[in-house]
Design a protein around this motif. Structure first.
Motif, PDB file in Angstrom:
ATOM      1  N   PHE A   1      36.375 -61.711 -22.338  1.00 36.65           N
ATOM      2  CA  PHE A   1      35.128 -61.150 -22.863  1.00 36.65           C
ATOM      3  C   PHE A   1      35.374 -59.678 -23.166  1.00 36.65           C
ATOM      4  O   PHE A   1      35.703 -58.901 -22.274  1.00 36.65           O
ATOM      5  N   GLU A   2      35.247 -59.324 -24.451  1.00 35.37           N
ATOM      6  CA  GLU A   2      35.498 -57.943 -24.866  1.00 35.37           C
ATOM      7  C   GLU A   2      34.237 -57.327 -25.463  1.00 35.37           C
ATOM      8  O   GLU A   2      33.451 -58.015 -26.111  1.00 35.37           O
ATOM      9  N   ASP A   3      34.056 -56.050 -25.226  1.00 31.39           N
ATOM     10  CA  ASP A   3      32.996 -55.288 -25.878  1.00 31.39           C
ATOM     11  C   ASP A   3      33.428 -53.830 -25.950  1.00 31.39           C
ATOM     12  O   ASP A   3      34.601 -53.523 -25.685  1.00 31.39           O
ATOM     13  N   GLN A   4      32.515 -52.932 -26.286  1.00 32.73           N
ATOM     14  CA  GLN A   4      32.863 -51.532 -26.477  1.00 32.73           C
ATOM     15  C   GLN A   4      33.389 -50.863 -25.204  1.00 32.73           C
ATOM     16  O   GLN A   4      34.071 -49.844 -25.273  1.00 32.73           O
ATOM     17  N   ARG A   5      33.126 -51.447 -24.041  1.00 35.00           N
ATOM     18  CA  ARG A   5      33.597 -50.869 -22.771  1.00 35.00           C
ATOM     19  C   ARG A   5      35.024 -51.263 -22.445  1.00 35.00           C
ATOM     20  O   ARG A   5      35.706 -50.589 -21.687  1.00 35.00           O
ATOM     21  N   GLY A   6      35.479 -52.387 -23.001  1.00 30.64           N
ATOM     22  CA  GLY A   6      36.806 -52.903 -22.660  1.00 30.64           C
ATOM     23  C   GLY A   6      36.784 -54.421 -22.620  1.00 30.64           C
ATOM     24  O   GLY A   6      36.251 -55.054 -23.528  1.00 30.64           O
ATOM     25  N   TYR A   7      37.315 -55.000 -21.554  1.00 32.56           N
ATOM     26  CA  TYR A   7      37.341 -56.456 -21.450  1.00 32.56           C
ATOM     27  C   TYR A   7      37.172 -56.902 -20.003  1.00 32.56           C
ATOM     28  O   TYR A   7      37.336 -56.114 -19.064  1.00 32.56           O
ATOM     29  N   PHE A   8      36.878 -58.196 -19.837  1.00 29.00           N
ATOM     30  CA  PHE A   8      36.767 -58.842 -18.534  1.00 29.00           C
ATOM     31  C   PHE A   8      37.287 -60.263 -18.679  1.00 29.00           C
ATOM     32  O   PHE A   8      37.052 -60.917 -19.695  1.00 29.00           O
ATOM     33  N   PHE A   9      38.015 -60.729 -17.668  1.00 32.71           N
ATOM     34  CA  PHE A   9      38.401 -62.140 -17.625  1.00 32.71           C
ATOM     35  C   PHE A   9      38.689 -62.534 -16.187  1.00 32.71           C
ATOM     36  O   PHE A   9      38.987 -61.688 -15.348  1.00 32.71           O
ATOM     37  N   GLU A  10      38.568 -63.825 -15.930  1.00 33.84           N
ATOM     38  CA  GLU A  10      38.936 -64.371 -14.627  1.00 33.84           C
ATOM     39  C   GLU A  10      40.434 -64.662 -14.681  1.00 33.84           C
ATOM     40  O   GLU A  10      40.880 -65.504 -15.453  1.00 33.84           O
ATOM     41  N   SER A  11      41.221 -63.965 -13.862  1.00 37.76           N
ATOM     42  CA  SER A  11      42.668 -64.124 -13.901  1.00 37.76           C
ATOM     43  C   SER A  11      43.136 -65.315 -13.075  1.00 37.76           C
ATOM     44  O   SER A  11      44.277 -65.758 -13.233  1.00 37.76           O
ATOM     45  N   TYR A  12      42.290 -65.837 -12.219  1.00 40.99           N
ATOM     46  CA  TYR A  12      42.641 -67.019 -11.433  1.00 40.99           C
ATOM     47  C   TYR A  12      41.371 -67.687 -10.924  1.00 40.99           C
ATOM     48  O   TYR A  12      40.456 -67.021 -10.462  1.00 40.99           O
TER      49      TYR A  12
END
Length: 183
Positions: free
Chosen positions: A20-31
């Motif tokens: 999930f990306e937006d103007q702040r950066g990104y997020f993801f579940e790595s595991y």
């Protein structure tokens, strides 16, 4: 939900998390444990390892024997590597075959490597590499296959490989077959 792709070697999975990306950066579940459980894989991960390697480094091909055998869940936190595994499982239809994939911090992809495989990687960009292990490292159970074995003919994609003395002394796949027959 992450996308899981079955590799041509039985039990090996490539995992592409949803980012999930937006103007702040990104997020993801790595595991997520349920990703692997959906494929019939259940481990109580007991050890996390992390390394930094400069571009041009080749590490591997390593494995653990017997009761200390390790499954691994590998990924790159920063940079890009060519990740390589070789099937060493006794009786496997793909014994001696290799599989290669690019792991990088842009795609944040992972690879699940079952026990019974030799594992290594070459560093295509300075990289931080991390992996979970299903068993503790045991020095006496350590083994390897020569990284530049001509039978495997791995194109590590580096011009002048930086290797360790230890990795230069592992047997070829053929010598491993003769001495151990598999894992």
């Amino acid at each position: 939900m992450a996308q899981l792709i079955k590799a041509p070697l039985a039990g090996v999975l490539e995992i592409f998390p949803r980012i999930f990306e937006d103007q702040r950066g990104y997020f993801f579940e790595s595991y997520r444990e349920d990703w692997l459980q959906a494929e019939g894989v259940a481990h109580g991960w007991v050890q996390d390892n992390q390394s930094f390697s400069q571009k041009g480094t080749v590490r591997g091909l390593h494995f653990q024997r017997g009761e200390h055998a390790q499954a691994k869940l590998v990924r790159v936190i920063q940079g890009k590597v060519l990740d390589v595994i070789v099937d060493l499982r006794k009786g496997s239809a793909t014994f001696g075959e290799k599989y290669e994939t690019i792991l990088d911090s842009q795609r944040n992809n992972l690879m699940y490597v079952p026990a019974g495989f030799a594992h290594g990687f070459s560093v295509l960009e300075d990289s931080i590499f991390a992996y979970k292990c299903s068993n503790y490292y045991n020095k006496a159970s350590e083994g390897g296959i020569l990284w530049n074995d001509p039978t495997l003919a791995i194109d590590w994609q580096v011009a002048v490989p930086i290797t360790s003395e230890k990795d230069a002394d592992w047997p070829t796949l053929e010598a491993f077959k003769i001495s151990e027959g598999g894992l």
